[in-house]
Design an enzyme around this catalytic site. Sequence first.
Site, short mmCIF file in Angstrom:
data_model
loop_
_atom_site.label_atom_id
_atom_site.label_comp_id
_atom_site.label_asym_id
_atom_site.label_seq_id
_atom_site.Cartn_x
_atom_site.Cartn_y
_atom_site.Cartn_z
N ARG A 109 78.65 136.44 84.53
CA ARG A 109 77.45 137.08 84.83
C ARG A 109 77.37 138.52 84.08
O ARG A 109 78.55 139.08 84.19
CB ARG A 109 77.43 137.15 86.67
CG ARG A 109 76.06 137.80 87.10
CD ARG A 109 75.16 137.23 87.48
NE ARG A 109 73.89 137.75 88.14
CZ ARG A 109 72.84 137.43 87.88
NH1 ARG A 109 72.56 136.64 86.93
NH2 ARG A 109 71.94 137.96 88.74
N THR A 377 65.86 131.58 82.68
CA THR A 377 67.24 130.93 83.11
C THR A 377 67.03 129.42 82.91
O THR A 377 65.93 128.94 82.56
CB THR A 377 67.06 131.07 84.84
OG1 THR A 377 67.19 132.46 85.10
CG2 THR A 377 68.71 130.57 85.25
N THR A 395 71.31 132.59 81.91
CA THR A 395 70.18 133.26 81.89
C THR A 395 70.02 134.40 81.27
O THR A 395 71.17 135.36 81.02
CB THR A 395 69.74 133.63 83.58
OG1 THR A 395 68.47 134.16 83.63
CG2 THR A 395 70.73 134.63 84.21
N1 GLY Z 1 68.33 136.16 86.61
C1 GLY Z 1 68.02 135.03 87.68
C2 GLY Z 1 69.33 135.03 88.71
O1 GLY Z 1 70.56 135.26 88.34
O2 GLY Z 1 68.87 134.69 89.74
#
Ligand code: GLY
Length: 564
Positions: A109, A377, A395
């Site tokens: 992330r 996403t 995403t």
């Molecule tokens: N950016 C969408 C999520 O990670 O929920």
Amino acid sequence: MLTSQIAYRLKSAVWISAFSFLLCVVADLVSPTRSQASDARHEMVAAEGALAADAGLEVMKHGGNAVDAAVATSLVLGVTNAASCGIGGGGFMLIYWAQDHKLYGLDYRERAPMTVTPASYLRDGKPDERLARTGALAVAVPGELAGLDAALRRFGSMRFSQLSRQAIRLARDGFPISPHLAKDIRLTAADISHQPGFRTVFFNDAGLPLQAGAIAHNPALAALLERLGNDPVQDFYHGKSAHQLVDYLARNGGLLTLRDLAEYRPIWRSPISVEYRGYQVYTMPPPSSGGIVLEILKMIESEPIAHLAADSPRYLAYLVPMMRQGFVDRSAYADPAYVKVPVAQLLSASHILQAREVALRKNRAVPAIAVVHDHGTSNFCVVDRHRNVVVVTTTINTIFGAKMMVPEMGVVLNNEMDDFTVAPGVPNAFKLTQSAANEIAPGKRPLSSMSPLIAFRDGRPVLAAGGSGGPTIISSVLQVTLNQLDFRLTPAQAIAQPRVHDQADPDMVLAESNLPAATFSALRQMGYRVKSVSELGAVNSIRIDPEVLMGAFDQRKGGGVAGD
Ligand code: GLY
């Protein structure tokens, strides 16, 4: 003689490669009408793009495993589904490795730059969520390439440069604009058409958005991917790309530094799981919202539902309060390095009992706001011949992320800062008003709705699923899983079923318009404020039986299933 043979062979090779490219292009163009389901014996990829699924399958046919395939599929999606994901973003990879019968979770992330604070998102002294949604301040440190590299180094059997070939070829020689991407370009044209990067790739010479079926080229991205060779981290986080990215952001008011890139690390996390009606269901821990899917499953478990229809008022009136309560408990979720997230407590029998009771007597008097639905996403599932299973959700957040594309890189930048709570009471792009736990802090990872999932029965993986669509990921993955585990639907049927979504605030049940009219009116009679929407989320899934793999993509967004 020899020269003419070589010339002939070269000519044939060019023709064969041109012909196979054409076949791929045609395959992708027809993907929306291509059957959404497919069966295979050995290996399979179900993805939000036919070319991406094909790329993963090709890798496995040439001896690669599911992680190799996942890297190739991710890179192709970054080219063909550039409004949703790419190397300017990040994701989660849930891996079942058959040889040691273990699950692994990889968190790549994005994280907040070290120089940002909540004060960076004030305008005229007031929090302004738009700063986290569009423009250079919206961009968090991308994790995609670091994550793919880490997965490959731990589990891969092929080299990065072998796996980037198809993405390079498509970016360089052209790829067809899918109907979904065409829609995304049209929707965001006002924000992106004036930028040289976007304009070169996604608009025609007259400056009009490319239509579905048009062939787009992203030569800058092709050159970048080529340059990565077998060490993508070196270039992207320390080398030429790092400098290009930071210079571009600095010119546009961003705070992301070379140090942010150099210090970015993906994190291996232990997946979390619950037992649900004899299945063991695994997902990613925070900052994923997979735990919320597990919590809702546990709340539902105490009543049998298999005798009900998946679109019946009785079932949905039971499901919705549990879903809503799951979203209430999501307020405890955030980056576990910054906040203690009580996952074990939230999944404990005592909490589930209590949460269920609260869910069933919840007062719903909260003002209503229309929920924004977004298809940013991208998710895909891979199963290989060893029965390794990989589910990736990746995403750049909302459509075309921060609406910024570094022209000399061909890379679209994420707006993942919008997944944070910009300030208490300020809702994000998905109308999620989040808690203080998810407030912005330097280096922190924003809470995600992404929830990749693998279910087991008798120690064997039987189901892989994941989805896209902001918070509707949670409700969509949940329903597609229930539709298969409880209602015994095939992946295609489970995905095609109309879905509902309730995220507690705003007080509203969103229901897909093809839900039976009688169910709409029954839910309204029960006191639910039900709003009809065209679609909720996009899920792909593979059912894994001993002799057959059955996969499906979601026609709401288009995609492909490739199997052998
Ligand atoms: N950016 C969408 C999520 O990670 O929920």
